[in-house]
Design a protein around this motif. Structure first.
Motif, PDB file in Angstrom:
ATOM      1  N   GLY A 266       0.814  -1.199   0.000  1.00 21.95           N
ATOM      2  CA  GLY A 266       0.000   0.000   0.000  1.00 21.95           C
ATOM      3  C   GLY A 266       0.847   1.248   0.000  1.00 21.95           C
TER       4      GLY A 266
ATOM      5  N   SER B 251      -0.949   6.163   3.216  1.00 17.78           N
ATOM      6  CA  SER B 251      -1.671   5.655   4.391  1.00 17.78           C
ATOM      7  C   SER B 251      -2.028   6.775   5.357  1.00 17.78           C
TER       8      SER B 251
ATOM      9  N   LEU C  38      -6.101   3.305   6.832  1.00 15.28           N
ATOM     10  CA  LEU C  38      -6.565   3.308   5.447  1.00 15.28           C
ATOM     11  C   LEU C  38      -5.358   3.534   4.552  1.00 15.28           C
TER      12      LEU C  38
ATOM     13  N   THR D  65      -3.856   3.188   0.184  1.00 12.56           N
ATOM     14  CA  THR D  65      -4.159   3.015  -1.226  1.00 12.56           C
ATOM     15  C   THR D  65      -3.418   1.782  -1.721  1.00 12.56           C
TER      16      THR D  65
ATOM     17  N   TYR E  21      -5.897   1.444  -8.661  1.00 12.89           N
ATOM     18  CA  TYR E  21      -5.966   2.008  -7.311  1.00 12.89           C
ATOM     19  C   TYR E  21      -7.309   1.693  -6.651  1.00 12.89           C
ATOM     20  N   ASN E  22      -7.265   1.416  -5.342  1.00 13.23           N
ATOM     21  CA  ASN E  22      -8.454   1.297  -4.496  1.00 13.23           C
ATOM     22  C   ASN E  22      -8.007   1.555  -3.074  1.00 13.23           C
ATOM     23  N   ILE E  23      -8.946   1.883  -2.214  1.00 10.76           N
ATOM     24  CA  ILE E  23      -8.625   2.192  -0.814  1.00 10.76           C
ATOM     25  C   ILE E  23      -9.065   1.023   0.051  1.00 10.76           C
ATOM     26  N   ARG E  24      -8.134   0.533   0.870  1.00 16.76           N
ATOM     27  CA  ARG E  24      -8.398  -0.608   1.758  1.00 16.76           C
ATOM     28  C   ARG E  24      -8.118  -0.198   3.194  1.00 16.76           C
TER      29      ARG E  24
ATOM     30  N   GLY F 256      -7.887   6.864  -4.675  1.00 16.85           N
ATOM     31  CA  GLY F 256      -6.742   6.741  -3.783  1.00 16.85           C
ATOM     32  C   GLY F 256      -6.573   7.966  -2.918  1.00 16.85           C
ATOM     33  N   HIS F 257      -5.665   7.857  -1.965  1.00 20.20           N
ATOM     34  CA  HIS F 257      -5.254   8.964  -1.093  1.00 20.20           C
ATOM     35  C   HIS F 257      -6.416   9.508  -0.251  1.00 20.20           C
ATOM     36  N   PHE F 258      -6.932   8.676   0.648  1.00 22.86           N
ATOM     37  CA  PHE F 258      -7.987   9.051   1.593  1.00 22.86           C
ATOM     38  C   PHE F 258      -7.539  10.226   2.449  1.00 22.86           C
TER      39      PHE F 258
ATOM     40  N   ALA G  62     -10.782  11.979  -1.772  1.00 19.11           N
ATOM     41  CA  ALA G  62     -10.004  10.986  -2.516  1.00 19.11           C
ATOM     42  C   ALA G  62      -9.857  11.523  -3.927  1.00 19.11           C
TER      43      ALA G  62
END
Length: 174
Positions: free
Chosen positions: A56, A59, A71, A73, A85-88, A126-128, A142
């Protein structure tokens, strides 16, 4: 270090006002260090940083009702409509982890509950970023790697941050 110190996320713990920083890139561990709240420098530079996740970047730690949430990316960027890209996320009762997903898999072992993924014309979130407006109202920011209705341009989105069953949920942008 054996990781890139990019895409940092700063977190002030509301329980004790301690200041923390997460950092790294996709190649290596997501790391956590405590910061001196007066100087912004590492509080204990001789101590090894705490590894909290792998696979990731970008964060950030947030907290809610006694839980800490990491959280990050996940996936690949910089390929427009082909970005993955996705947020986990994972959560812990301690700011230093371990952060586990809803299936009990540690983020150090590749775990991570999906928070936001590609949907419709928006590809690669991405990038919360947390936007706490007070009074229990929260939103998040995001960016999307591509908006297919805008020729694949990268766009910023601000959406409601909701909570369900102890996990943050990405609300719809109305």
């Amino acid at each position: 270090e054996d990781s890139n110190a990019i895409d940092p996320g700063v977190f002030r713990d509301p329980a004790n006002s301690l200041l923390w920083l997460t950092y790294s890139s996709y190649f290596g561990y997501i790391r956590l260090v405590e910061l001196n709240p007066k100087t912004g420098q590492r509080l204990h530079p001789a101590l090894k940083a705490t590894d909290v996740a792998i696979k990731g970047e970008a964060s950030i730690v947030i907290s809610h009702t006694g839980w800490y949430y990491l959280l990050l990316t996940h996936g690949s960027c910089c390929a427009g409509g082909n970005s993955s890209y996705n947020i986990r996320m994972g959560r812990s009762r301690s700011v230093t982890g371990p952060f586990v997903d809803n299936m009990g898999i540690d983020m150090l072992e590749g775990g991570g509950k999906l928070f936001a993924g590609s949907s419709g014309r928006h590809v690669g979130p991405g990038h919360f970023g947390l936007l706490d407006l007070g009074g229990g109202v929260q939103k998040f920011s995001a960016h999307y790697e591509a908006d297919l209705d805008r020729g694949g341009a990268s766009v910023l989105d601000i959406r409601p941050l909701l909570w369900r069953d102890g996990w943050p949920i990405a609300g719809d942008n109305l």
